[in-house]
Motif scaffolding. Structure first.
Motif, PDB file in Angstrom:
ATOM      1  N   ALA B 105     -14.643  -3.382  -6.952  1.00 16.00           N
ATOM      2  CA  ALA B 105     -14.385  -4.693  -7.117  1.00 16.00           C
ATOM      3  C   ALA B 105     -12.910  -5.179  -6.988  1.00 16.00           C
ATOM      4  N   ILE B 106     -12.160  -3.948  -6.723  1.00 17.55           N
ATOM      5  CA  ILE B 106     -10.764  -4.212  -6.849  1.00 17.55           C
ATOM      6  C   ILE B 106     -10.358  -4.996  -5.320  1.00 17.55           C
ATOM      7  N   PRO B 107      -9.464  -6.020  -5.465  1.00 19.71           N
ATOM      8  CA  PRO B 107      -9.065  -6.725  -4.036  1.00 19.71           C
ATOM      9  C   PRO B 107      -7.907  -6.053  -3.744  1.00 19.71           C
ATOM     10  N   VAL B 108      -7.911  -5.411  -2.530  1.00 20.74           N
ATOM     11  CA  VAL B 108      -6.813  -4.821  -2.082  1.00 20.74           C
ATOM     12  C   VAL B 108      -5.746  -5.492  -1.640  1.00 20.74           C
ATOM     13  N   SER B 109      -6.313  -6.671  -0.657  1.00 14.91           N
ATOM     14  CA  SER B 109      -5.084  -7.519  -0.083  1.00 14.91           C
ATOM     15  C   SER B 109      -5.835  -8.723  -0.047  1.00 14.91           C
ATOM     16  N   GLU B 110      -4.967 -10.068   0.538  1.00 20.16           N
ATOM     17  CA  GLU B 110      -5.783 -11.183   0.561  1.00 20.16           C
ATOM     18  C   GLU B 110      -6.969 -11.332   1.563  1.00 20.16           C
ATOM     19  N   GLU B 111      -6.893 -10.285   2.655  1.00 21.12           N
ATOM     20  CA  GLU B 111      -7.762 -10.382   3.608  1.00 21.12           C
ATOM     21  C   GLU B 111      -9.218  -9.370   2.982  1.00 21.12           C
ATOM     22  N   PHE B 112      -8.656  -8.340   2.257  1.00 20.33           N
ATOM     23  CA  PHE B 112      -9.933  -7.457   2.161  1.00 20.33           C
ATOM     24  C   PHE B 112      -9.856  -7.050   0.507  1.00 20.33           C
ATOM     25  N   PRO B 288       3.004  -5.275   3.534  1.00 24.36           N
ATOM     26  CA  PRO B 288       1.630  -5.804   3.268  1.00 24.36           C
ATOM     27  C   PRO B 288       1.198  -5.748   1.775  1.00 24.36           C
ATOM     28  N   GLY B 289       0.123  -6.368   1.367  1.00 24.43           N
ATOM     29  CA  GLY B 289      -0.300  -6.780   0.290  1.00 24.43           C
ATOM     30  C   GLY B 289      -0.724  -5.470  -0.689  1.00 24.43           C
ATOM     31  N   PHE B 290      -1.374  -4.568   0.081  1.00 21.08           N
ATOM     32  CA  PHE B 290      -1.834  -3.422  -0.590  1.00 21.08           C
ATOM     33  C   PHE B 290      -0.608  -2.439  -1.147  1.00 21.08           C
ATOM     34  N   VAL B 291       0.414  -2.621  -0.385  1.00 20.66           N
ATOM     35  CA  VAL B 291       1.595  -1.728  -0.984  1.00 20.66           C
ATOM     36  C   VAL B 291       2.360  -2.518  -2.094  1.00 20.66           C
TER      37      VAL B 291
END
Lengths: 165, 346
Positions: B105-112, B288-291
């Motif tokens: 359920a962890i949202p990794v970034s805005e897209e994924f 990027p978001g996941f970073v």
């Protein structure tokens, strides 16, 4: 296709766990087998897209009931030596009641006029709907249930406290 | 060829293969994280105690954990003859499953997001409760007094600390008015007065959220059985607690589960209080978001390591007092205060 395979696995987990729970002579193993039955039921709820009920099942039955049962077993003196026997008590009454329940459930299933297909029931957000209903139309029963639970909590704390002075 | 490999990850085209790939990749990621985290923990400990720590294998000992992992894999797998074999073998996997399933359920970034559940936060809390029966199973199956005591202590501790955890996260849920983790991050885009960036992050939005942040960090550390709350595996009292009898790969699974749970807790802090994938300044950034998400989570992991080498272990009665008499009343006040704040101030 893949859903059917998952369904089969979940059913094996649920029924297998239940059978071990009933037939195991070891009390601790019976409790742990019950844990797998609960996990299987959670899987069934997830397959039916009832995500909220599935999570409550995990939280209450696995995080709560199983732990309670485990503490019960572990605080029992010499639980590991205790053998749970199969000596039947009132076999006739038990047979009649369980057969009655089974027949009733089968009748209920056969009498359903229309089955809902999951493809067409698109429940996007069950949680917000449940929340709105609980705090809207059903707010009074919800509050009464909370007060009942609060009373149980206070009662349990009082009982646990009495012994120490 | 490369396009074909990318296509394998699309659930619409390869429904089974793509999901298996995601699961395998998550497992590989956890493994990689644990290897880095164990090395980091030993280095942090060493430098806090004015030592050097592992230095021989690779640059500053960076390959030390890989060597240790190889050793664990090729070690003999010992099952005590008096143990309940079925329970003994199942327990490590059940414990690891609790932490592993949370990553869904962890949202990794805005897209994924692997699975954008509406009750994502509730899902993580529910799934992590599988760990408790797993630990008790390990303790009971080992048929060893230390193991059983460790398991019972950990069950009592985790059940107690679940309540402050849930209530402190409830404050976040009230502020974001959603249980969906992506929406919780979205609610932190713009803060009071229209400032974006760090001003929008929940832990500095209002006093109640700030206190909830610290309550969650304390209770989360206790939930993961980490020092100063590591009574279930207190070396000086219980040898190694519930995993005293385990060796080789099964022991490694407990290790994996412990560090994976630590990462999940850090990710929940990063998502619920520190803006998830959002950058520190503004709403857009080249990184990027996941970073961003991983960077924030790693800072919380470092904070937990800092705790471990700073505070002495608590006594059992102090542990219970902190949960029931300190954290619980505080969280009640926080929930009430956040409700008032949401209605009148916004």
């Amino acid at each position: 296709m893949i859903v059917n395979i998952i369904f089969g696995l979940v059913i094996v987990l649920t029924v297998g766990g239940a059978i071990v729970t009933v037939t195991s002579q070891n009390l601790a193993r019976a409790v742990f087998a019950l844990l797998f039955t609960f996990l299987g039921v959670t899987g069934l709820y997830f397959l039916m897209q009832a995500d909220f009920i599935a999570m409550v099942q995990l939280m209450v039955y696995i995080g709560g009931i199983t732990i309670l049962l485990l503490f019960g077993v572990m605080l029992t003196q010499k639980a590991h030596k205790l053998k749970v026997g199969f000596s039947a008590v009132n076999p006739n009454t038990g047979a009649i009641i369980s057969m009655g329940v089974f027949v009733g459930l089968v009748m209920l299933i056969l009498n359903v006029d229309e089955w809902y297909d999951l493809e067409f029931v698109n429940l996007n957000s069950t949680i917000s709907k449940i929340g709105e209903n609980l705090l809207g139309q059903w707010v009074l029963p919800f509050e009464v249930a909370s007060i009942l639970l609060l009373m149980a909590l206070v009662g349990a704390a009082t009982l646990a406290r009495r012994r120490e002075k | 060829m490369i396009e074909f490999i990318f296509d394998l990850f699309k659930p619409a085209e390869f429904p089974i293969i793509s999901r298996i790939l995601f699961a395998v990749l998550t497992f590989a990621f956890i493994g990689g994280f644990v290897i880095v985290a164990v090395w980091l923990e030993r280095k942090v400990a060493a430098h806090m105690q004015d030592r050097l720590g592992p230095m021989r294998v690779g640059f500053h000992g960076i390959l030390q954990t890989i060597a240790d992992t190889v050793k664990l894999i090729i070690k003999e797998d010992i099952i005590p003859s008096a143990a309940d074999k079925v329970l003994f073998i199942t327990a490590p996997f059940l414990v690891f499953m609790g932490a592993f399933l949370s990553f869904l359920a962890i949202p990794v970034s805005e897209e994924f997001t692997p699975s954008d559940l509406n009750g994502g936060l509730f899902y993580i809390l529910a799934v992590s409760s599988i760990v408790i029966p797993g630990l008790v199973m390990a303790g009971w199956g080992s048929n060893n007094k230390w193991s059983l005591f460790g398991a019972m202590r950990s069950a009592a501790q985790m059940v107690s600390y679940e309540i402050p955890i849930v209530l402190s996260l409830l404050v976040v849920v009230m502020a974001a008015s959603s249980l969906n983790l992506s929406e919780i991050v979205g609610a932190q885009k713009v803060g009071l007065g229209g400032f974006s960036g760090i001003a929008g992050w929940f832990f500095i939005r209002n006093p109640f959220l700030f206190v909830a942040f610290w309550v969650y960090i304390i209770a989360g550390t206790a939930e993961n059985n980490r020092t100063p709350f590591d009574l279930p595996e207190a070396e000086s009292e219980l040898v190694a607690g519930f995993h005293t009898e385990y060796s080789g790969m099964r022991f490694a699974f407990f290790f994996l589960a412990e560090y994976a749970a630590m990462l999940v807790m850090a990710l929940v802090v990063a998502i619920c209080f520190m803006g998830g994938w959002l950058p520190i300044i503004g709403t857009e950034s080249a990184i990027p978001g996941f970073v961003w998400l991983l960077g924030k989570a790693m800072s919380i992991v470092l904070l937990q390591m800092w705790f471990r080498w700073t505070f002495p272990r608590l006594r059992v009665d102090q542990l219970m007092t902190i949960s029931w008499k300190v954290l619980l009343p505080i969280t009640f006040v926080l929930v009430l205060g956040q409700g008032v704040w949401s209605i009148w101030i916004g």
